[in-house]
Every structure is written in C-alpha cells, then in structure tokens.
Design an enzyme around this catalytic site. Structure first.
Site, PDB file in Angstrom:
ATOM      1  N   LYS A 170       0.982  -3.224   7.523  1.00 35.92           N
ATOM      2  CA  LYS A 170       0.665  -1.783   6.833  1.00 35.92           C
ATOM      3  C   LYS A 170       0.516  -2.032   5.343  1.00 35.92           C
ATOM      4  O   LYS A 170      -0.493  -1.238   4.907  1.00 35.92           O
ATOM      5  CB  LYS A 170       2.507  -1.204   6.593  1.00 35.92           C
ATOM      6  CG  LYS A 170       2.393   0.171   5.871  1.00 35.92           C
ATOM      7  CD  LYS A 170       1.440   1.299   6.527  1.00 35.92           C
ATOM      8  CE  LYS A 170       1.299   2.223   5.284  1.00 35.92           C
ATOM      9  NZ  LYS A 170       2.683   3.042   5.210  1.00 35.92           N
ATOM     10  N   LEU A 171       0.593  -3.099   4.685  1.00 40.23           N
ATOM     11  CA  LEU A 171      -0.062  -3.483   3.357  1.00 40.23           C
ATOM     12  C   LEU A 171      -1.457  -3.491   3.471  1.00 40.23           C
ATOM     13  O   LEU A 171      -2.095  -3.233   2.610  1.00 40.23           O
ATOM     14  CB  LEU A 171       0.711  -4.662   2.718  1.00 40.23           C
ATOM     15  CG  LEU A 171       2.069  -4.416   2.390  1.00 40.23           C
ATOM     16  CD1 LEU A 171       2.871  -5.889   1.815  1.00 40.23           C
ATOM     17  CD2 LEU A 171       2.450  -3.484   1.467  1.00 40.23           C
TER      18      LEU A 171
END
Length: 284
Positions: A170-171
């Site tokens: 997600k980052l």
C-alpha cells in the site's frame, strides 16, 4: 464459515460509510461504531448503530477497523479487549505503515485475535461503488472467513503473504498516487507561469501514452477549484510521512517523496488539510 458473518465496522469516515453500505447490501449483518456518533447514525437504515466499541464487537465474526492512524486503531481495539468472540477475525484496513502494522500485529496477539492486514486502494467513490482493490495479507485459515466482507467492498482482492505485506505494498502504491498528483500540479503551475493557459497541458497529453484517467480527474479538479475530499490532503500528508519512514527503515533514498511531502505540508499549513489532496495545487 457456512453462515453469513456478523460484521462490526469501526470507523465511519470518508471510506467507512461507503464500505458499510456495500457490506449491508451483500446481506451481511452489520454493526457500526464511530467515536463521533452522528456519522454512524447516518447508517441506521442499513446497520445497527452501536454506542460503544464493546457493543459493536460482542459476538461479531469479523471486526473491521477503518480509522485514521495506528494510534486511533490501537486505542479503539483496546476498548474491544475482553469482548471479542473467541474465533473473531480482525480485518485491519487502515493505512498505518510498516511500524504501525507491526505494532497492531503485536496487539492482536495480545488480544488473542487473528489479524488480517488488508489496506485498500481507492478513494470515496470506489468505496461507495464496492470497487476497492484490497491488498490482503494474513493467516491462510482466515481467508474464507473474511472473503464475504472483501467481496462486498472490493472489485479485486490480492492475497500477498504474511501480515504486513499488504501494508508495505500500500505504501508503494500511495507513493505512485502522490507522484501523479504532485506531478500534475507542478506541470499545470509551470504551464501557467510560462504565460500559457494551464488547461493546455491537460489537452496536450489527453488520450496519449502519457495520459491516465487519474491525471485528467485530478488536473480537472485543480483547474475547476473542486476539492471535495475523496482523499483528504491531511491524510495524504500522513501517508507520505509513513512512506518516508518505511523507506528510511530499509535505507532507501527516495528522490521525489521528500519534495512531495513538503508541498503537501505547505498546503496543510495553509488550511487545506480537510480538502482533497488535489488542493496541493493551491499552494503552487
């Protein structure tokens, strides 16, 4: 799990409201809780509104957290201590970064609950449409148990590995999102400062290999001054800081994100934190 799981959704914000309606539309019994109760009350037509975390999670099969940061998630789950069902699964969908996920995994072990780390790609509209992309990671035995919830909120679920893998991916995805948004803002600003109509930039790339739907959506919002939050700038700044923290933790020197973080911070300091992240344009 042969029956429809009872779901407790903790956190009714920009994302949580749309997710809740899709969970309910899928026929899953749903309880909702939010620290500011008024937001949860707006879902009384499709869900049972709980006055406390204890009421929400007691007997629930799947507990979903969709809150702002690791601190708010941890504080909320502490309120659930002693009230979680023995076989409950905690579906942690907030964006909390690498260290935050490790902290919450330790809390899950202390609470005696299986945790699935499953942040999502998408903003308010995909959440309302049930079209989020879920980046799930966690124990194999939890997959079937949380599948009805993930199917309700998303168009695709990627199972990546052990707890924490979803948050790490997600980052990386958010780093790309922020690069696009800030890149569009800078190209529009450069076009303007060189004495041209900034709309010409969007027209120039439209439909070509350099274009993308997101470029036109965010660029159009910037030029129209339309900043109703799909992804609030304050949250984007928080996530940019999580990205830089994660990169620093593995010794990676990112070239773009420090500047993006600085521009986001400047716009937040100017009072645009509650507006969409496209409002970074206002400080260019």
């Amino acid at each position: 799990m042969t029956h429809q799981p009872t779901v407790a959704l903790l956190g009714i914000g920009t994302m949580g409201a749309g997710m809740a309606r899709n969970i309910a539309a899928a026929g899953l019994p749903l309880r909702v809780w939010n620290r500011t109760r008024e937001k949860a009350d707006a879902l009384a037509d499709v869900a049972t509104v709980a006055g406390t975390v204890k009421e929400a999670v007691s007997g629930a099969d799947v507990v979903v957290t969709m809150l702002y940061d690791a601190d708010s998630v941890a504080a909320t789950m502490e309120e659930a201590r002693g009230h979680l069902a023995d076989d409950a699964v905690w579906l942690q969908q907030s964006t909390v970064g690498v260290a935050g996920t490790e902290r919450l995994a330790e809390l899950a072990a202390d609470l005696g609950v299986a945790m699935v780390d499953a942040p999502v790609l998408g903003t308010r509209k995909p959440a309302e449409d049930g079209a989020l992309v879920v980046l799930a990671s966690g124990p194999e035995h939890t997959r079937d148990r949380v599948a009805p919830v993930l199917d309700a909120i998303g168009s695709k679920t990627l199972w990546i590995g052990e707890v924490g893998a979803g948050s790490r991916l997600k980052l990386a995805a958010n780093a790309w999102v922020f690069t696009v948004v800030e890149g569009v803002a800078e190209s529009l600003a450069l076009t303007r400062e060189l004495g041209l109509d900034p709309a010409l930039f969007l027209e120039t790339i439209k439909g070509g290999a350099l274009d993308a739907p997101y470029v036109q959506v965010k660029g159009g919002a910037m030029l129209e001054g339309s900043f109703d939050p799909a992804f609030a700038l304050g949250g984007a700044l928080k996530d940019a800081e999580l990205i830089l923290e994660a990169a620093g933790g593995v010794g990676l020197d990112l070239g773009l994100l420090p500047g993006i973080r600085a521009h986001f911070a400047r716009a937040v300091e100017a009072g645009h934190g509650d507006q969409d992240m496209a409002a970074t344009w206002l400080e260019h």
